[in-house]
Write a protein that holds these residues in place. Structure first.
Motif, mmCIF file in Angstrom:
data_model
loop_
_atom_site.group_PDB
_atom_site.id
_atom_site.type_symbol
_atom_site.label_atom_id
_atom_site.label_comp_id
_atom_site.label_asym_id
_atom_site.label_seq_id
_atom_site.Cartn_x
_atom_site.Cartn_y
_atom_site.Cartn_z
ATOM 1 N N SER A 65 0.835 -1.196 0.000
ATOM 2 C CA SER A 65 0.000 0.000 0.000
ATOM 3 C C SER A 65 0.879 1.259 0.000
ATOM 4 N N VAL A 66 0.273 2.358 -0.396
ATOM 5 C CA VAL A 66 0.972 3.642 -0.375
ATOM 6 C C VAL A 66 0.338 4.516 0.692
ATOM 7 N N PRO A 67 1.097 5.457 1.221
ATOM 8 C CA PRO A 67 2.489 5.751 0.893
ATOM 9 C C PRO A 67 3.445 4.777 1.569
ATOM 10 N N ARG A 68 4.613 4.719 1.022
ATOM 11 C CA ARG A 68 5.770 4.058 1.624
ATOM 12 C C ARG A 68 6.793 5.177 1.787
ATOM 13 N N VAL A 69 7.099 5.527 3.016
ATOM 14 C CA VAL A 69 7.997 6.645 3.319
ATOM 15 C C VAL A 69 9.333 6.088 3.788
ATOM 16 N N PHE A 70 10.401 6.517 3.118
ATOM 17 C CA PHE A 70 11.755 6.087 3.452
ATOM 18 C C PHE A 70 12.575 7.282 3.908
ATOM 19 N N ILE A 71 13.309 7.100 4.980
ATOM 20 C CA ILE A 71 14.252 8.115 5.451
ATOM 21 C C ILE A 71 15.595 7.419 5.582
ATOM 22 N N GLY A 72 16.562 7.920 4.839
ATOM 23 C CA GLY A 72 17.875 7.282 4.851
ATOM 24 C C GLY A 72 17.840 5.840 4.394
ATOM 25 N N GLY A 73 16.946 5.526 3.449
ATOM 26 C CA GLY A 73 16.844 4.182 2.905
ATOM 27 C C GLY A 73 16.042 3.215 3.759
ATOM 28 N N LYS A 74 15.544 3.672 4.898
ATOM 29 C CA LYS A 74 14.777 2.805 5.808
ATOM 30 C C LYS A 74 13.306 3.213 5.763
ATOM 31 N N CYS A 75 12.438 2.238 5.577
ATOM 32 C CA CYS A 75 11.008 2.522 5.536
ATOM 33 C C CYS A 75 10.504 2.789 6.949
ATOM 34 N N ILE A 76 9.863 3.948 7.117
ATOM 35 C CA ILE A 76 9.285 4.281 8.426
ATOM 36 C C ILE A 76 7.790 3.983 8.454
ATOM 37 N N GLY A 77 7.221 3.571 7.329
ATOM 38 C CA GLY A 77 5.801 3.239 7.266
ATOM 39 C C GLY A 77 5.061 4.102 6.282
ATOM 40 N N GLY A 78 3.809 4.423 6.642
ATOM 41 C CA GLY A 78 2.948 5.200 5.769
ATOM 42 C C GLY A 78 2.546 6.520 6.391
ATOM 43 N N GLY A 79 1.355 6.984 6.050
ATOM 44 C CA GLY A 79 0.877 8.281 6.517
ATOM 45 C C GLY A 79 0.691 8.352 8.021
ATOM 46 N N ASP A 80 0.046 7.344 8.594
ATOM 47 C CA ASP A 80 -0.181 7.346 10.042
ATOM 48 C C ASP A 80 1.126 7.296 10.813
ATOM 49 N N GLU A 81 2.051 6.440 10.369
ATOM 50 C CA GLU A 81 3.331 6.308 11.058
ATOM 51 C C GLU A 81 4.153 7.593 10.969
ATOM 52 N N THR A 82 4.121 8.220 9.802
ATOM 53 C CA THR A 82 4.851 9.476 9.629
ATOM 54 C C THR A 82 4.288 10.543 10.560
ATOM 55 N N GLN A 83 2.971 10.628 10.620
ATOM 56 C CA GLN A 83 2.323 11.601 11.497
ATOM 57 C C GLN A 83 2.632 11.308 12.969
ATOM 58 N N THR A 84 2.589 10.045 13.351
ATOM 59 C CA THR A 84 2.877 9.660 14.733
ATOM 60 C C THR A 84 4.310 10.013 15.123
ATOM 61 N N LEU A 85 5.266 9.695 14.257
ATOM 62 C CA LEU A 85 6.664 10.039 14.544
ATOM 63 C C LEU A 85 6.832 11.548 14.709
ATOM 64 N N ASP A 86 6.120 12.318 13.901
ATOM 65 C CA ASP A 86 6.174 13.778 14.009
ATOM 66 C C ASP A 86 5.615 14.232 15.354
ATOM 67 N N LYS A 87 4.449 13.718 15.716
ATOM 68 C CA LYS A 87 3.816 14.117 16.979
ATOM 69 C C LYS A 87 4.659 13.715 18.191
ATOM 70 N N GLN A 88 5.401 12.636 18.070
ATOM 71 C CA GLN A 88 6.260 12.172 19.165
ATOM 72 C C GLN A 88 7.602 12.913 19.211
ATOM 73 N N GLY A 89 7.820 13.795 18.227
ATOM 74 C CA GLY A 89 9.081 14.535 18.182
ATOM 75 C C GLY A 89 10.245 13.703 17.670
ATOM 76 N N LYS A 90 9.958 12.598 17.005
ATOM 77 C CA LYS A 90 11.014 11.701 16.527
ATOM 78 C C LYS A 90 11.362 11.899 15.056
ATOM 79 N N LEU A 91 10.469 12.518 14.292
ATOM 80 C CA LEU A 91 10.699 12.637 12.852
ATOM 81 C C LEU A 91 11.826 13.615 12.536
ATOM 82 N N LYS A 92 11.806 14.783 13.162
ATOM 83 C CA LYS A 92 12.838 15.783 12.870
ATOM 84 C C LYS A 92 14.246 15.251 13.144
ATOM 85 N N PRO A 93 14.490 14.602 14.292
ATOM 86 C CA PRO A 93 15.825 14.043 14.511
ATOM 87 C C PRO A 93 16.221 12.996 13.460
#
Length: 107
Positions: free
Chosen positions: A71-99
């Motif tokens: 399924s899409v989206p598939r979000v990769f940061i530094g070649g590692k998949c962090i998941g999709g839309g919900d996971e990206t949003q969750t990491l942001d809300k937890q303050g983990k995405l920016k680092p």
């Protein structure tokens, strides 16, 4: 490896942030809104919109083999998949995405 797989593999390996997306997908829109907050320089991010590509199924099948989901989206940061839309949003809300973005030099 065929063209769609080659393209996706190359983008995963060379872009600091890579997203496989479809323009009409609400979860893709969610992921893009989160990423847009960070003003990632264009040279550090690639959004591959696949809905009009003849190799769309091939790319999604490749994503399943790499990430366990097609399924899409598939979000990769530094070649590692962090998941999709919900996971990206969750990491942001937890303050983990920016680092994560900073660690790979995307910001």
């Amino acid at each position: 490896m065929s063209k769609g797989k080659d393209l996706a593999k190359t983008l995963m390996e060379t872009k600091k942030v890579f997203v496989v997306s479809k323009t009409f997908c609400p979860f893709c829109v969610k992921a893009m809104r989160v990423l847009d907050k960070y003003s990632i320089p264009a040279e550090n991010i690639e959004i591959l919109q696949i809905e009009n590509r003849p190799d769309m199924d091939e790319i999604q099948d490749f994503m399943k083999s790499v990430t366990g989901g097609r399924s899409v989206p598939r979000v990769f940061i530094g070649g590692k998949c962090i998941g999709g839309g919900d996971e990206t949003q969750t990491l942001d809300k937890q303050g983990k995405l920016k680092p994560m973005l900073e660690a790979v030099g995307a910001l």
